[in-house]
Design a protein around this motif. Structure first.
Motif, PDB file in Angstrom:
ATOM      1  N   UNK A 150      -5.885  -2.363  -6.096  1.00 40.90           N
ATOM      2  CA  UNK A 150      -5.619  -0.944  -6.449  1.00 40.90           C
ATOM      3  C   UNK A 150      -4.402  -0.439  -5.697  1.00 40.90           C
ATOM      4  N   UNK A 151      -4.337  -0.704  -4.405  1.00 43.63           N
ATOM      5  CA  UNK A 151      -3.191  -0.261  -3.605  1.00 43.63           C
ATOM      6  C   UNK A 151      -1.898  -0.910  -4.081  1.00 43.63           C
ATOM      7  N   UNK A 152      -1.972  -2.178  -4.436  1.00 45.79           N
ATOM      8  CA  UNK A 152      -0.796  -2.912  -4.930  1.00 45.79           C
ATOM      9  C   UNK A 152      -0.313  -2.303  -6.242  1.00 45.79           C
ATOM     10  N   UNK A 153      -1.255  -1.949  -7.121  1.00 44.44           N
ATOM     11  CA  UNK A 153      -0.909  -1.333  -8.409  1.00 44.44           C
ATOM     12  C   UNK A 153      -0.281   0.036  -8.188  1.00 44.44           C
ATOM     13  N   UNK A 154      -0.786   0.777  -7.211  1.00 45.53           N
ATOM     14  CA  UNK A 154      -0.255   2.116  -6.923  1.00 45.53           C
ATOM     15  C   UNK A 154       1.199   2.043  -6.451  1.00 45.53           C
ATOM     16  N   UNK A 155       1.529   0.981  -5.694  1.00 48.23           N
ATOM     17  CA  UNK A 155       2.883   0.831  -5.153  1.00 48.23           C
ATOM     18  C   UNK A 155       3.900   0.438  -6.219  1.00 48.23           C
ATOM     19  N   UNK A 156       3.412  -0.189  -7.304  1.00 44.54           N
ATOM     20  CA  UNK A 156       4.372  -0.645  -8.329  1.00 44.54           C
ATOM     21  C   UNK A 156       4.566   0.357  -9.433  1.00 44.54           C
TER      22      UNK A 156
END
Length: 157
Positions: A151-157
């Motif tokens: 989820x955090x990785x998706x938020x950053x992209x």
């Protein structure tokens, strides 16, 4: 943002307490009630499916294994809820400490749950059950942390 954080704390805390209460209630059933519950519904409805899908844990039969998988499942839920609460509470979303603290608290609860069963008729306190619970907790914490990471990785992209 602060109100959202506070609401998430309450929700995750309440979820954790509800899972703990459910585990306590299951453990408070005497041995005959517990066996009837798992042998009745689970064995008849899910037994064949689980027998085909899941590896055998013991030579004692699938009914016994179903009870062990149930232990793992309820403690997996506890691991998830406890991790969500701890990571939100400490804002350690990217830190291993939240996972270790959630794992420790959940394992401590598993130990006290086994001690609780000493006082319930036809139940026993088994270290092996704490180990089974620990596998469920580890899976739950790992799943929650992986989901959070993605989820955090998706938020950053």
């Amino acid at each position: 943002m602060r109100d959202r954080h506070r609401a998430r704390l309450w929700i995750f805390g309440l979820m954790t307490v509800c899972v703990m209460l459910a585990i306590f209630c299951f453990s408070a059933q005497n041995g005959d009630e517990s066996r009837r519950l798992s042998d009745g519904f689970l064995a008849s409805l899910l037994g064949r499916l689980l027998d085909a899908l899941l590896p055998r844990l013991t030579e004692k039969g699938m009914d016994f294994d179903i009870r062990k998988y149930a232990h793992m499942t309820e403690y997996c839920a506890l691991g998830v809820c406890c991790f969500l609460y701890v990571s939100e509470r400490r804002r350690w979303a990217q830190d291993l400490h939240a996972a270790l603290l959630a794992l420790g608290v959940s394992l401590l609860y598993a130990g006290t749950d086994e001690l609780h069963q000493l006082f319930v008729s036809n139940r026993a306190c088994r270290f092996a059950d704490v180990l089974v619970d620990g596998v469920g907790i580890l899976v739950g914490v790992a799943l929650a942390r992986l989901t959070q990471y993605l989820h955090d990785k998706k938020q950053r992209t």
